[in-house]
Design a protein around this motif. Structure first.
Motif, mmCIF file in Angstrom:
data_model
loop_
_atom_site.group_PDB
_atom_site.id
_atom_site.type_symbol
_atom_site.label_atom_id
_atom_site.label_comp_id
_atom_site.label_asym_id
_atom_site.label_seq_id
_atom_site.Cartn_x
_atom_site.Cartn_y
_atom_site.Cartn_z
ATOM 1 N N MET A 140 0.849 -1.217 0.000
ATOM 2 C CA MET A 140 0.000 0.000 0.000
ATOM 3 C C MET A 140 0.871 1.249 0.000
ATOM 4 O O MET A 140 0.631 2.190 -0.719
ATOM 5 C CB MET A 140 -0.907 -0.038 1.229
ATOM 6 C CG MET A 140 -2.120 0.862 1.130
ATOM 7 S SD MET A 140 -3.200 0.337 -0.207
ATOM 8 C CE MET A 140 -4.246 1.783 -0.292
ATOM 9 N N SER A 186 -15.433 -3.813 -8.719
ATOM 10 C CA SER A 186 -14.532 -4.470 -7.741
ATOM 11 C C SER A 186 -15.286 -4.749 -6.448
ATOM 12 O O SER A 186 -15.177 -5.845 -5.875
ATOM 13 C CB SER A 186 -13.330 -3.581 -7.426
ATOM 14 O OG SER A 186 -12.625 -3.296 -8.558
ATOM 15 N N ILE A 213 -17.566 -7.627 -6.939
ATOM 16 C CA ILE A 213 -16.851 -8.913 -6.882
ATOM 17 C C ILE A 213 -16.614 -9.298 -5.425
ATOM 18 O O ILE A 213 -16.829 -10.438 -5.017
ATOM 19 C CB ILE A 213 -15.515 -8.844 -7.660
ATOM 20 C CG1 ILE A 213 -15.773 -8.739 -9.152
ATOM 21 C CG2 ILE A 213 -14.650 -10.071 -7.374
ATOM 22 C CD1 ILE A 213 -14.547 -8.415 -9.969
ATOM 23 N N ASP A 214 -16.187 -8.303 -4.624
ATOM 24 C CA ASP A 214 -15.903 -8.561 -3.195
ATOM 25 C C ASP A 214 -17.122 -9.095 -2.461
ATOM 26 O O ASP A 214 -16.998 -9.906 -1.554
ATOM 27 C CB ASP A 214 -15.447 -7.270 -2.508
ATOM 28 C CG ASP A 214 -13.999 -6.982 -2.805
ATOM 29 O OD1 ASP A 214 -13.342 -7.866 -3.368
ATOM 30 O OD2 ASP A 214 -13.538 -5.878 -2.477
ATOM 31 N N HIS A 215 -18.301 -8.607 -2.835
ATOM 32 C CA HIS A 215 -19.521 -9.025 -2.137
ATOM 33 C C HIS A 215 -20.264 -10.144 -2.874
ATOM 34 O O HIS A 215 -21.401 -10.450 -2.530
ATOM 35 C CB HIS A 215 -20.456 -7.829 -1.938
ATOM 36 C CG HIS A 215 -19.884 -6.798 -1.017
ATOM 37 N ND1 HIS A 215 -19.920 -6.943 0.345
ATOM 38 C CD2 HIS A 215 -19.225 -5.649 -1.249
ATOM 39 C CE1 HIS A 215 -19.309 -5.908 0.899
ATOM 40 N NE2 HIS A 215 -18.881 -5.107 -0.044
ATOM 41 N N GLY A 216 -19.633 -10.692 -3.915
ATOM 42 C CA GLY A 216 -20.247 -11.787 -4.661
ATOM 43 C C GLY A 216 -21.434 -11.346 -5.498
ATOM 44 O O GLY A 216 -22.325 -12.141 -5.783
ATOM 45 N N GLN A 217 -21.458 -10.068 -5.857
ATOM 46 C CA GLN A 217 -22.609 -9.539 -6.593
ATOM 47 C C GLN A 217 -22.225 -9.082 -8.007
ATOM 48 O O GLN A 217 -22.885 -8.200 -8.557
ATOM 49 C CB GLN A 217 -23.215 -8.354 -5.826
ATOM 50 C CG GLN A 217 -23.775 -8.721 -4.476
ATOM 51 C CD GLN A 217 -25.038 -9.551 -4.583
ATOM 52 O OE1 GLN A 217 -25.752 -9.462 -5.559
ATOM 53 N NE2 GLN A 217 -25.294 -10.360 -3.590
ATOM 54 N N THR A 257 -22.386 -10.609 -10.917
ATOM 55 C CA THR A 257 -23.411 -10.918 -11.933
ATOM 56 C C THR A 257 -24.589 -9.964 -11.800
ATOM 57 O O THR A 257 -25.109 -9.475 -12.810
ATOM 58 C CB THR A 257 -23.886 -12.378 -11.779
ATOM 59 O OG1 THR A 257 -22.810 -13.177 -11.347
ATOM 60 C CG2 THR A 257 -24.440 -12.917 -13.060
ATOM 61 N N THR A 258 -24.986 -9.692 -10.539
ATOM 62 C CA THR A 258 -26.097 -8.751 -10.318
ATOM 63 C C THR A 258 -25.721 -7.361 -10.853
ATOM 64 O O THR A 258 -26.565 -6.672 -11.443
ATOM 65 C CB THR A 258 -26.421 -8.662 -8.816
ATOM 66 O OG1 THR A 258 -26.387 -9.963 -8.253
ATOM 67 C CG2 THR A 258 -27.764 -8.038 -8.569
ATOM 68 N N VAL A 274 -26.063 -7.400 -14.578
ATOM 69 C CA VAL A 274 -27.497 -7.361 -14.942
ATOM 70 C C VAL A 274 -28.032 -5.935 -14.731
ATOM 71 O O VAL A 274 -28.792 -5.411 -15.558
ATOM 72 C CB VAL A 274 -28.303 -8.394 -14.097
ATOM 73 C CG1 VAL A 274 -29.802 -8.254 -14.359
ATOM 74 C CG2 VAL A 274 -27.875 -9.807 -14.429
ATOM 75 N N GLY A 275 -27.610 -5.300 -13.641
ATOM 76 C CA GLY A 275 -28.026 -3.925 -13.355
ATOM 77 C C GLY A 275 -27.569 -2.956 -14.431
ATOM 78 O O GLY A 275 -28.342 -2.108 -14.883
ATOM 79 N N THR A 283 -29.602 -3.454 -17.491
ATOM 80 C CA THR A 283 -30.934 -2.846 -17.293
ATOM 81 C C THR A 283 -30.874 -1.335 -17.495
ATOM 82 O O THR A 283 -31.758 -0.757 -18.132
ATOM 83 C CB THR A 283 -31.452 -3.177 -15.871
ATOM 84 O OG1 THR A 283 -31.282 -4.552 -15.632
ATOM 85 C CG2 THR A 283 -32.916 -2.817 -15.710
ATOM 86 N N HIS A 329 -33.051 -15.579 13.533
ATOM 87 C CA HIS A 329 -31.774 -14.875 13.622
ATOM 88 C C HIS A 329 -31.423 -14.534 15.066
ATOM 89 O O HIS A 329 -30.298 -14.769 15.522
ATOM 90 C CB HIS A 329 -31.836 -13.610 12.764
ATOM 91 C CG HIS A 329 -30.651 -12.738 12.936
ATOM 92 N ND1 HIS A 329 -30.728 -11.521 13.570
ATOM 93 C CD2 HIS A 329 -29.366 -12.912 12.600
ATOM 94 C CE1 HIS A 329 -29.519 -10.996 13.605
ATOM 95 N NE2 HIS A 329 -28.685 -11.802 13.019
ATOM 96 N N MET A 350 -28.290 -15.969 17.251
ATOM 97 C CA MET A 350 -27.310 -15.038 17.814
ATOM 98 C C MET A 350 -27.144 -15.279 19.318
ATOM 99 O O MET A 350 -26.028 -15.353 19.836
ATOM 100 C CB MET A 350 -27.796 -13.613 17.572
ATOM 101 C CG MET A 350 -26.683 -12.676 17.233
ATOM 102 S SD MET A 350 -27.268 -11.159 16.505
ATOM 103 C CE MET A 350 -28.338 -10.501 17.735
#
Lengths: 172, 114
Positions: free
Chosen positions: B1, B27, B30-34, B36-37, B40-41, B44, B88, B92
């Motif tokens: 860094m 990026s 990708i980090d949040h596994g989204q 593909t979403t 798609v967004g 759209t 939940h 917890m």
């Protein structure tokens, strides 16, 4: 078409909001508790060990603390940037190599097991952080699971049938 | 860094264009596994930008009419949210109790050795 896409995106955003805001922090907290248990186990092990001044104990203890405090940071892009950093920073890569050697040379079997568990927990943290990806993989996982089940069930039936044929008594 | 920070020339103004913004958003996706979403967004958004203004006005109406035709979704959602909330909280509390019990056992073991 556009309306369906829009509704799909809203549903995905809602699910993601629930996951990132409620479910993932709980999963991370559970993982953190596991790491605390691992750290205590390491401390107990160090007390009992003959080689309690082995630097590997310190390295692993610091690593557990570091991982427990930075669970949200273990992401795919972070791994990629770390890999790139290690390619340019030869000194850092050498330091990591030396630390790994120290841990590999450690004679305590419990310490090795703790390191293995730490790797598993790190992987779990990575899965928790990028769990949204599994939504897209879920049809594939479902198909693979069903295929596995089908093969399991049918192979058992086929094996039973083959056994029946093999042990048919000879006539005459 | 630190190495990266040294590479940045302080005198030059930092340029941050729309492509950098898109890169950062993807990026994070990708980090949040989204990822593909996010794609798609983006598709759209491109679709919506290419729709003529007259047709665009009918889309919100179509979406709201869709909700109007399926009121049972609201009931299902409220039950799911209530059940999810309860599960939940239970989970917890259970994991917290487990941790407290583990620490208590540890302390008791140490005390017994003294």
């Amino acid at each position: 078409m556009i309306a369906a896409l829009f509704i799909f995106l809203v549903v995905m955003a809602f699910l993601h909001f629930i996951y990132e805001g409620i479910i993932a922090p709980t999963l991370r907290m559970k993982l953190k508790y596991k790491m605390f248990a691992l750290r205590d186990r390491l401390a107990h092990r160090r007390e009992l060990s003959v080689n309690s001044d082995d630097p590997a104990f310190d390295i692993v203890a610091r690593s557990i603390n570091s991982v427990a405090g930075n669970l949200t940071r273990f992401t795919v892009t972070k791994i990629y940037s770390t890999r790139n950093l290690l390619r340019t920073e030869k000194g850092l890569a050498e330091e990591i190599r030396k630390r790994n050697q120290l841990i590999d040379r450690a004679t305590d079997p419990d310490l090795r097991e703790i390191v293995k568990l730490l790797d598993v927990y790190l992987f779990e943290a990575l899965l928790i952080n990028c769990a949204g990806f599994f939504f897209w993989l879920s049809p594939l996982i479902l198909v693979a699971y069903m295929r596995h089940r089908i093969i399991e069930v049918w192979s058992a039936r086929i094996k039973a049938m083959v056994r029946m044929i093999v042990f048919v008594p000879e006539r005459g | 860094m630190e190495e990266v920070r040294r590479d940045i020339d302080e005198k030059k103004p930092v340029r941050y264009g729309p492509w950098d913004m898109l890169r950062d958003v993807l990026s994070a996706a990708i980090d949040h596994g989204q990822f593909t979403t996010a794609i798609v967004g983006l598709v759209t958004i491109v679709f919506i930008l290419r729709i003529p203004a007259q047709e665009l006005a009918s889309i919100p109406k179509e979406i709201l009419d869709g909700f109007h035709e399926a009121p049972f979704l609201g009931y299902i959602l409220s039950v799911a949210i209530g059940a999810g909330w309860r599960i939940h909280v239970k989970t917890m509390l259970m994991s917290h109790d487990e941790e407290i019990r583990r620490r208590d056992d540890d302390i008791n073991n140490l005390k017994s050795k003294l």
